[in-house]
Design a protein around this motif. Structure first.
Motif, PDB file in Angstrom:
ATOM      1  N   GLY A 108       0.797  -1.223   0.000  1.00  0.00           N
ATOM      2  CA  GLY A 108       0.000   0.000   0.000  1.00  0.00           C
ATOM      3  C   GLY A 108       0.828   1.272   0.000  1.00  0.00           C
ATOM      4  O   GLY A 108       0.284   2.361  -0.221  1.00  0.00           O
ATOM      5  N   SER A 109       2.141   1.167   0.253  1.00  0.00           N
ATOM      6  CA  SER A 109       2.990   2.366   0.254  1.00  0.00           C
ATOM      7  C   SER A 109       3.549   2.605  -1.142  1.00  0.00           C
ATOM      8  O   SER A 109       3.767   1.657  -1.903  1.00  0.00           O
ATOM      9  CB  SER A 109       4.135   2.203   1.254  1.00  0.00           C
ATOM     10  OG  SER A 109       4.975   1.118   0.874  1.00  0.00           O
ATOM     11  N   PRO A 110       3.793   3.882  -1.518  1.00  0.00           N
ATOM     12  CA  PRO A 110       4.349   4.167  -2.850  1.00  0.00           C
ATOM     13  C   PRO A 110       5.769   3.608  -2.984  1.00  0.00           C
ATOM     14  O   PRO A 110       6.571   3.660  -2.044  1.00  0.00           O
ATOM     15  CB  PRO A 110       4.347   5.691  -2.916  1.00  0.00           C
ATOM     16  CG  PRO A 110       3.372   6.129  -1.878  1.00  0.00           C
ATOM     17  CD  PRO A 110       3.454   5.111  -0.784  1.00  0.00           C
ATOM     18  N   LEU A 111       6.050   3.067  -4.165  1.00  0.00           N
ATOM     19  CA  LEU A 111       7.392   2.538  -4.416  1.00  0.00           C
ATOM     20  C   LEU A 111       8.439   3.635  -4.359  1.00  0.00           C
ATOM     21  O   LEU A 111       9.593   3.394  -3.982  1.00  0.00           O
ATOM     22  CB  LEU A 111       7.422   1.845  -5.790  1.00  0.00           C
ATOM     23  CG  LEU A 111       8.758   1.246  -6.235  1.00  0.00           C
ATOM     24  CD1 LEU A 111       9.214   0.150  -5.281  1.00  0.00           C
ATOM     25  CD2 LEU A 111       8.654   0.699  -7.651  1.00  0.00           C
ATOM     26  N   THR A 112       8.055   4.855  -4.682  1.00  0.00           N
ATOM     27  CA  THR A 112       9.015   5.962  -4.698  1.00  0.00           C
ATOM     28  C   THR A 112       9.578   6.261  -3.316  1.00  0.00           C
ATOM     29  O   THR A 112      10.648   6.858  -3.194  1.00  0.00           O
ATOM     30  CB  THR A 112       8.353   7.223  -5.275  1.00  0.00           C
ATOM     31  OG1 THR A 112       7.149   7.485  -4.549  1.00  0.00           O
ATOM     32  CG2 THR A 112       8.029   7.025  -6.754  1.00  0.00           C
ATOM     33  N   ARG A 113       8.857   5.858  -2.234  1.00  0.00           N
ATOM     34  CA  ARG A 113       9.363   6.121  -0.880  1.00  0.00           C
ATOM     35  C   ARG A 113      10.594   5.286  -0.548  1.00  0.00           C
ATOM     36  O   ARG A 113      11.319   5.601   0.388  1.00  0.00           O
ATOM     37  CB  ARG A 113       8.265   5.846   0.142  1.00  0.00           C
ATOM     38  CG  ARG A 113       7.137   6.865   0.133  1.00  0.00           C
ATOM     39  CD  ARG A 113       6.174   6.596   1.256  1.00  0.00           C
ATOM     40  NE  ARG A 113       5.043   7.543   1.228  1.00  0.00           N
ATOM     41  CZ  ARG A 113       4.018   7.483   2.066  1.00  0.00           C
ATOM     42  NH1 ARG A 113       3.968   6.508   2.982  1.00  0.00           N
ATOM     43  NH2 ARG A 113       3.043   8.358   1.981  1.00  0.00           N
ATOM     44  N   LEU A 114      10.806   4.212  -1.310  1.00  0.00           N
ATOM     45  CA  LEU A 114      11.975   3.367  -1.058  1.00  0.00           C
ATOM     46  C   LEU A 114      13.225   3.893  -1.747  1.00  0.00           C
ATOM     47  O   LEU A 114      14.324   3.365  -1.515  1.00  0.00           O
ATOM     48  CB  LEU A 114      11.707   1.926  -1.543  1.00  0.00           C
ATOM     49  CG  LEU A 114      10.484   1.232  -0.947  1.00  0.00           C
ATOM     50  CD1 LEU A 114      10.365  -0.167  -1.525  1.00  0.00           C
ATOM     51  CD2 LEU A 114      10.593   1.178   0.570  1.00  0.00           C
ATOM     52  N   MET A 115      13.065   4.919  -2.603  1.00  0.00           N
ATOM     53  CA  MET A 115      14.210   5.431  -3.338  1.00  0.00           C
ATOM     54  C   MET A 115      15.112   6.255  -2.424  1.00  0.00           C
ATOM     55  O   MET A 115      14.656   6.876  -1.461  1.00  0.00           O
ATOM     56  CB  MET A 115      13.750   6.299  -4.518  1.00  0.00           C
ATOM     57  CG  MET A 115      12.870   5.563  -5.525  1.00  0.00           C
ATOM     58  SD  MET A 115      13.692   4.179  -6.317  1.00  0.00           S
ATOM     59  CE  MET A 115      12.748   2.798  -5.657  1.00  0.00           C
ATOM     60  N   ALA A 116      16.414   6.262  -2.768  1.00  0.00           N
ATOM     61  CA  ALA A 116      17.391   6.974  -1.936  1.00  0.00           C
ATOM     62  C   ALA A 116      17.456   8.458  -2.268  1.00  0.00           C
ATOM     63  O   ALA A 116      17.952   9.247  -1.460  1.00  0.00           O
ATOM     64  CB  ALA A 116      18.773   6.344  -2.093  1.00  0.00           C
ATOM     65  N   ASP A 117      16.998   8.858  -3.439  1.00  0.00           N
ATOM     66  CA  ASP A 117      17.057  10.270  -3.819  1.00  0.00           C
ATOM     67  C   ASP A 117      15.890  10.580  -4.741  1.00  0.00           C
ATOM     68  O   ASP A 117      15.176   9.705  -5.226  1.00  0.00           O
ATOM     69  CB  ASP A 117      18.390  10.616  -4.492  1.00  0.00           C
ATOM     70  CG  ASP A 117      18.734   9.661  -5.628  1.00  0.00           C
ATOM     71  OD1 ASP A 117      17.802   9.140  -6.270  1.00  0.00           O
ATOM     72  OD2 ASP A 117      19.927   9.421  -5.864  1.00  0.00           O
ATOM     73  N   GLU A 141      17.645   2.561 -13.969  1.00  0.00           N
ATOM     74  CA  GLU A 141      18.672   2.490 -12.928  1.00  0.00           C
ATOM     75  C   GLU A 141      18.298   3.436 -11.794  1.00  0.00           C
ATOM     76  O   GLU A 141      18.133   4.642 -12.011  1.00  0.00           O
ATOM     77  CB  GLU A 141      20.038   2.860 -13.496  1.00  0.00           C
ATOM     78  CG  GLU A 141      20.545   1.901 -14.562  1.00  0.00           C
ATOM     79  CD  GLU A 141      21.915   2.280 -15.075  1.00  0.00           C
ATOM     80  OE1 GLU A 141      22.478   3.291 -14.574  1.00  0.00           O
ATOM     81  OE2 GLU A 141      22.424   1.591 -15.971  1.00  0.00           O
ATOM     82  N   VAL A 142      18.144   2.881 -10.608  1.00  0.00           N
ATOM     83  CA  VAL A 142      17.757   3.674  -9.442  1.00  0.00           C
ATOM     84  C   VAL A 142      18.660   3.299  -8.276  1.00  0.00           C
ATOM     85  O   VAL A 142      19.479   2.376  -8.363  1.00  0.00           O
ATOM     86  CB  VAL A 142      16.281   3.438  -9.073  1.00  0.00           C
ATOM     87  CG1 VAL A 142      15.369   3.864 -10.209  1.00  0.00           C
ATOM     88  CG2 VAL A 142      16.048   1.979  -8.712  1.00  0.00           C
ATOM     89  N   GLU A 143      18.491   4.025  -7.178  1.00  0.00           N
ATOM     90  CA  GLU A 143      19.192   3.733  -5.933  1.00  0.00           C
ATOM     91  C   GLU A 143      18.175   3.617  -4.811  1.00  0.00           C
ATOM     92  O   GLU A 143      17.376   4.540  -4.598  1.00  0.00           O
ATOM     93  CB  GLU A 143      20.231   4.810  -5.613  1.00  0.00           C
ATOM     94  CG  GLU A 143      21.438   4.782  -6.534  1.00  0.00           C
ATOM     95  CD  GLU A 143      22.522   5.736  -6.075  1.00  0.00           C
ATOM     96  OE1 GLU A 143      22.230   6.582  -5.196  1.00  0.00           O
ATOM     97  OE2 GLU A 143      23.659   5.640  -6.570  1.00  0.00           O
ATOM     98  N   LEU A 144      18.194   2.463  -4.118  1.00  0.00           N
ATOM     99  CA  LEU A 144      17.314   2.258  -2.969  1.00  0.00           C
ATOM    100  C   LEU A 144      18.056   2.589  -1.684  1.00  0.00           C
ATOM    101  O   LEU A 144      19.305   2.607  -1.654  1.00  0.00           O
ATOM    102  CB  LEU A 144      16.824   0.809  -2.926  1.00  0.00           C
ATOM    103  CG  LEU A 144      15.994   0.302  -4.112  1.00  0.00           C
ATOM    104  CD1 LEU A 144      15.591  -1.139  -3.876  1.00  0.00           C
ATOM    105  CD2 LEU A 144      14.778   1.169  -4.308  1.00  0.00           C
ATOM    106  N   ARG A 145      17.295   2.821  -0.640  1.00  0.00           N
ATOM    107  CA  ARG A 145      17.860   3.028   0.695  1.00  0.00           C
ATOM    108  C   ARG A 145      17.686   1.726   1.461  1.00  0.00           C
ATOM    109  O   ARG A 145      16.570   1.255   1.681  1.00  0.00           O
ATOM    110  CB  ARG A 145      17.124   4.159   1.401  1.00  0.00           C
ATOM    111  CG  ARG A 145      17.720   4.530   2.747  1.00  0.00           C
ATOM    112  CD  ARG A 145      18.953   5.382   2.562  1.00  0.00           C
ATOM    113  NE  ARG A 145      18.639   6.674   1.965  1.00  0.00           N
ATOM    114  CZ  ARG A 145      19.565   7.583   1.675  1.00  0.00           C
ATOM    115  NH1 ARG A 145      20.845   7.304   1.919  1.00  0.00           N
ATOM    116  NH2 ARG A 145      19.226   8.733   1.114  1.00  0.00           N
ATOM    117  N   ASP A 146      18.795   1.086   1.853  1.00  0.00           N
ATOM    118  CA  ASP A 146      18.695  -0.213   2.510  1.00  0.00           C
ATOM    119  C   ASP A 146      18.392  -0.057   3.998  1.00  0.00           C
ATOM    120  O   ASP A 146      18.158   1.054   4.498  1.00  0.00           O
ATOM    121  CB  ASP A 146      19.970  -1.030   2.290  1.00  0.00           C
ATOM    122  CG  ASP A 146      21.188  -0.417   2.964  1.00  0.00           C
ATOM    123  OD1 ASP A 146      21.044   0.604   3.664  1.00  0.00           O
ATOM    124  OD2 ASP A 146      22.298  -0.958   2.793  1.00  0.00           O
ATOM    125  N   ALA A 147      18.383  -1.191   4.719  1.00  0.00           N
ATOM    126  CA  ALA A 147      18.017  -1.171   6.137  1.00  0.00           C
ATOM    127  C   ALA A 147      18.991  -0.354   6.967  1.00  0.00           C
ATOM    128  O   ALA A 147      18.619   0.175   8.022  1.00  0.00           O
ATOM    129  CB  ALA A 147      17.945  -2.606   6.660  1.00  0.00           C
TER     130      ALA A 147
END
Length: 470
Positions: A108-117, A141-147
């Protein structure tokens, strides 16, 4: 059921009609009731069959669902299935583990919230907002923010998701974190560089081995003229001292009798008679040394890539000469130069190939002589054919030949049948590569009369003029 049993029965209530109390059903015959009971049995049987089928369908559906969930859990790539608004509807354990959030929190959360920038989020939104996206999807090509809050590069493959009517209802993003791949690529590159360094060292070792054989022959070849020149120079030095003493007496005005005695004592007449031969011998030795050096210069074009017409007869004679003078003095070689035969190539590299073939023939034949199973003298027969577009050289020795299990591996790098310390296993491999670079072939086998046989084929070129011949 008999008619007597039916006496006193009432008509059952029909749908929408109340039953009539006390109505006599004596007019309904037995066959009608049997049909009713049969139909009821059929309906009941059909209900049971439908229930069984429904349970089987539910079991299959549950099994398919478990199978899909197991696939999602087993995926090492991260997965996020989004609706048309970009909100996550389904994910897998890999993504949950990467971002440190469970599936319920992600759903239910937007995928964009997982992006690092914001740049990565903008790329995701651009893919979601592209209406004409092909079924094959696109790579972003994207960058995620890990745990741990660190940036993790991910290559997402975004594929559109359609419903039964073919309407696009969302996107499926599947990607692999590139950190592990980059580390693996870095390790692979380091291993490749180490392999290249090792290969260069081994090639250098093989070149040094070939150079050692060449130097041994050169040293033996230069020894005679240099020794001759050195002896003559010492003699000329002694003669010069005598002449200096005799001329000093003349300039001092010594009496003729004393000069005659000094002339006899210093053997001036013998000295003057010996001077021409000494000078001639010294010049001959110097010229011989110069010829050897010039010959080395003609055949030492290694690593310069010089391509020119090469006289194969001259290269063969030079290879035989250096091997015999260096490491194989007791080596009988049967070779008769034929008509001029030229090939376009590098003289130094072809000399290395031919020296290798001649040296290998001697080593094989000498090993058989030492163990007493062969002839008393290592022997090599060389035959040359220079007809048509190819020059063909055949080398046959009187050694033990090549074992059948070794024929397929003979030109493999590092393969050798020589004892430890006697060979690098690169000579034939390097020779094979040089011949291929010259557009030729190098073949190996066993001769019908015994011994190993190597065949070298090179494309011929027109015989050059004497001024340009190698």
């Amino acid at each position: 059921m008999t008619p007597e049993h039916l006496t006193g029965l009432k008509r059952p209530a029909l749908p929408g009609l109340p039953a009539v109390p006390g109505e006599d059903l004596a007019g309904v015959d037995e066959s009608t009731w049997l049909d009713v009971i049969h139909k009821m049995d059929e309906v009941y049987s059909q209900l049971v069959a439908d229930e069984v089928a429904l349970e089987e369908k539910n079991a299959q559906l549950e099994q398919s669902q478990r199978f899909i969930f197991s696939l999602l859990e087993a995926m090492s790539d991260v997965l996020a299935a989004c609706n048309s608004a970009g909100e996550i509807e389904e994910t897998n354990a890999a993504l949950c583990e990467l971002v440190g959030r469970d599936e319920r929190a992600l759903r239910g959360s937007p995928l964009t919230r997982l992006m690092a920038d914001e740049a990565s989020a903008a790329r995701i939104r651009q893919v979601l907002d592209t209406p004409a996206l092909q079924r094959g999807g696109t790579v972003v090509e994207v960058e995620l923010r890990d745990a741990q809050g660190q940036r993790v590069p991910v290559d997402f493959n975004g594929t559109p998701r359609f419903d039964a009517s073919g309407r696009r209802v969302g996107m499926v993003f599947v990607g692999r974190p590139m950190g592990e791949l980059k580390r693996a690529y870095h390790q692979l590159r380091e291993a490749h560089e180490a392999l290249k360094r090792t290969q260069q060292q081994l090639l250098h070792s093989e070149k040094m081995a070939s150079l050692g054989r060449l130097v041994a022959g050169v040293a033996h070849e230069l020894n005679n003229p240099i020794s001759f020149v050195l002896g003559n120079v010492h003699a000329l030095g002694r003669y010069g001292e005598r002449l200096r003493t005799y001329l000093g007496a003349i300039h001092a005005g010594a009496a003729p009798v004393a000069l005659a005695e000094l002339r006899r004592k210093l053997r001036i007449d013998h000295l003057l008679a010996d001077l021409p031969s000494l000078m001639e011998g010294t010049l001959e030795g110097a010229q011989r040394t110069a010829d050897i050096v010039n010959g080395l210069k003609r055949f030492s074009a290694k690593d310069r890539g010089e391509i020119a017409p090469v006289d194969l007869n001259g290269v063969i004679e030079r290879a035989i000469h250096w091997v015999q003078k260096g490491t194989a003095p007791a080596f009988t070689v049967h070779w008769q130069p034929g008509p001029p035969c030229h090939a376009m190539g590098n003289a130094g590299q072809l000399l290395q190939v031919l020296m290798n073939l001649v040296q290998n023939a001697y080593d094989a034949a000498a090993a058989r002589v030492q163990d007493g199973s062969g002839a008393t003298t290592p022997t090599l027969w060389i035959d040359g054919q220079c007809d048509g577009p190819l020059a063909r050289l055949t080398f046959r020795d009187n050694g033990p030949g090549i074992a059948d299990e070794h024929l397929s591996r003979l030109f493999d790098p590092f393969f050798t049948t020589k004892p430890v310390g006697k060979g690098t296993g690169l000579g034939l491999s390097i020779s094979y590569g040089i011949v291929e670079q010259h557009g030729g072939r190098l073949l190996a086998g066993n001769h019908a009369e015994g011994g190993a046989e190597f065949v070298l084929e090179l494309p011929r070129c027109a015989d050059p003029t004497p001024a340009t011949a190698a």
